[in-house]
Motif scaffolding. Structure first.
Motif, PDB file in Angstrom:
ATOM      1  N   ALA A 276       0.831  -1.203   0.000  1.00 11.80           N
ATOM      2  CA  ALA A 276       0.000   0.000   0.000  1.00 11.80           C
ATOM      3  C   ALA A 276       0.863   1.249   0.000  1.00 11.80           C
ATOM      4  N   ILE A 277       1.955   1.229   0.776  1.00 12.38           N
ATOM      5  CA  ILE A 277       2.856   2.379   0.841  1.00 12.38           C
ATOM      6  C   ILE A 277       3.569   2.589  -0.494  1.00 12.38           C
ATOM      7  N   LYS A 278       3.961   1.492  -1.134  1.00 12.02           N
ATOM      8  CA  LYS A 278       4.617   1.608  -2.441  1.00 12.02           C
ATOM      9  C   LYS A 278       3.662   2.226  -3.469  1.00 12.02           C
ATOM     10  N   LEU A 279       2.395   1.842  -3.403  1.00 11.99           N
ATOM     11  CA  LEU A 279       1.401   2.378  -4.335  1.00 11.99           C
ATOM     12  C   LEU A 279       1.060   3.826  -4.022  1.00 11.99           C
ATOM     13  N   ASP A 280       1.080   4.169  -2.720  1.00 14.33           N
ATOM     14  CA  ASP A 280       0.735   5.525  -2.290  1.00 14.33           C
ATOM     15  C   ASP A 280       1.666   5.907  -1.139  1.00 14.33           C
ATOM     16  N   PRO A 281       2.828   6.493  -1.434  1.00 15.81           N
ATOM     17  CA  PRO A 281       3.816   6.800  -0.397  1.00 15.81           C
ATOM     18  C   PRO A 281       3.310   7.747   0.689  1.00 15.81           C
ATOM     19  N   ALA A 282       2.246   8.487   0.430  1.00 14.77           N
ATOM     20  CA  ALA A 282       1.696   9.414   1.418  1.00 14.77           C
ATOM     21  C   ALA A 282       0.550   8.793   2.220  1.00 14.77           C
ATOM     22  N   PHE A 283       0.385   7.469   2.140  1.00  9.87           N
ATOM     23  CA  PHE A 283      -0.706   6.775   2.817  1.00  9.87           C
ATOM     24  C   PHE A 283      -0.349   6.646   4.300  1.00  9.87           C
ATOM     25  N   VAL A 284      -0.703   7.665   5.072  1.00 11.22           N
ATOM     26  CA  VAL A 284      -0.227   7.766   6.452  1.00 11.22           C
ATOM     27  C   VAL A 284      -0.730   6.627   7.330  1.00 11.22           C
ATOM     28  N   GLU A 285      -1.973   6.179   7.121  1.00 13.22           N
ATOM     29  CA  GLU A 285      -2.495   5.072   7.933  1.00 13.22           C
ATOM     30  C   GLU A 285      -1.713   3.788   7.718  1.00 13.22           C
ATOM     31  N   ALA A 286      -1.213   3.593   6.503  1.00 14.46           N
ATOM     32  CA  ALA A 286      -0.427   2.385   6.226  1.00 14.46           C
ATOM     33  C   ALA A 286       0.904   2.444   6.969  1.00 14.46           C
ATOM     34  N   TRP A 287       1.553   3.594   6.991  1.00 14.88           N
ATOM     35  CA  TRP A 287       2.783   3.760   7.762  1.00 14.88           C
ATOM     36  C   TRP A 287       2.519   3.489   9.248  1.00 14.88           C
TER      37      TRP A 287
END
Length: 373
Positions: A276-287
């Motif tokens: 998910a982070i690779k697809l959307d690096p700004a995906f804060v919930e995934a971090w």
């Protein structure tokens, strides 16, 4: 190059429920052309939420009825997001014709129709009026009066909205008689004189085949339902099928990771959070969730890095600040723990977590005083 008017560059759109009138992939393409983003579901970065009309049918068959829709509407509005109906969303993108010029305010419509503000807003959100928000038209006032009569007769806003969309173009209902009652023993059913027909979306161009979108939307909705019911394995399998159709869907990867984590498949969950982070690096919930997974496994350095990344991406996100404070406290870094708890209280001063942060600060201060003594 200046972005086309209609949406703000950088706006992030989310959807709750599948769209009926338009394939999501085409809407996403148009949003991206205007320098925004469109994703299924809602994340912290979501600025606008489009409520799909499939929610109406789902709610009509659920035990909770329309209560879940009402809960989501209240929650998204409280979060400060702009709520859009399907038609409102498509009008914003310039994909369907705007209705005639109008001049009635929301309050004027309420005063003249006696329809409650809550029912007006929900019916507008599900396109039961010519306009999806103020200013409203005279046709909308006629409809509001009819709907107020139906509510007085025992109908719910949801039953009205479902009936409206089985009855043809909304504007045509101004000339029809609307009645509450059912020959099949359902007092909440709405009968509209003039028969039933499909809703006319007034699209400006040919949509082409949307069969693939229908399959994907159905799968995603089925996955969400399985997830809500706690069937983590089934939900994960369904989200995987969604990803096989659309490998770029960061939300599906994130949701699958949550389900895998719930099923105890930690390594697979970590893989999908990273996906998910690779697809959307700004995906804060995934971090943030990946940090939690690392912390559970005792990987303190990795958890710290992921929490720091979540905080850097969203400085108003209180949860990673609290978790980082707790992580530093457990690691014996009391000064750093105190700094993060202080920051947390700047973001949240009222909750039970805030009281825990305040106690943490008091404890650290006491320890430091003893050390200094």
């Amino acid at each position: 190059m200046t972005a086309p008017t209609g949406i703000t560059s950088g706006a992030v759109f989310g959807t709750i429920g599948a769209l009926v009138a338009f394939p999501l992939r085409l809407a996403a393409r148009e949003v991206e052309r205007r320098h925004g983003q469109l994703r299924r579901g809602v994340t912290r970065r979501t600025s606008h939420v489009a409520f799909g009309r499939t929610l109406l049918a789902k709610a009509g068959m659920a035990k909770t009825g329309d209560a879940e829709i009402e809960r989501r509407v209240i929650a998204e509005r409280a979060a400060g997001r702009t709520l859009l109906s399907e038609n409102g969303f498509l009008r914003l993108l310039g994909l369907i014709k705007a209705p005639e010029t109008s001049s009635l305010s929301r309050q004027s419509l309420i005063d003249q129709s006696k329809l409650s503000g809550a029912d007006l807003d929900l019916l507008s959100l599900f396109d039961a009026f010519e306009h999806d928000g103020e200013p409203y038209s005279f046709r909308d006032l006629i409809l509001a009066r009819k709907y107020a009569g139906l509510v007085a007769g025992g109908a719910s806003w949801g039953a009205i909205a479902r009936s409206v969309h089985r009855s043809g173009p909304v504007a045509s209902l101004t000339a029809k008689s609307l009645n509450v009652g059912s020959q099949h023993g359902r007092p909440d059913a709405i009968y509209l004189e003039g028969g039933q027909s499909e809703l006319d979306g007034q699209l400006l161009f040919d949509l082409g085949s949307a069969a693939g979108d229908d399959t994907l939307e159905d799968l995603f909705a089925e996955a969400e339902s399985a997830e809500e019911q706690g069937d983590h394995e089934q939900a994960a399998a369904l989200y995987q099928r969604c990803l096989s159709i659309d490998p770029s869907d960061a939300i599906a990867a994130f949701n699958r990771a949550n389900c895998l984590r719930g099923a105890g498949r930690v390594a697979d969950a970590a893989h999908d959070y990273a996906r998910a982070i690779k697809l959307d690096p700004a995906f804060v919930e995934a971090w943030f969730n990946l940090a939690g997974l690392m912390s559970d496994q005792g990987k303190v350095a990795s958890a710290r890095r992921h929490l720091q990344k979540a905080i850097a991406l969203d400085k108003g996100y209180a949860d990673p600040v609290f978790n980082l404070a707790r992580l530093e406290f457990d690691a014996g870094n009391l000064a750093e723990a105190r700094r993060n708890w202080v920051r947390y209280l700047e973001l949240d001063a009222e909750s039970e977590w805030a009281r825990m942060a305040a106690k943490g600060i008091q404890f650290v201060d006491l320890q430091m005083t003893r050390t200094a003594g």
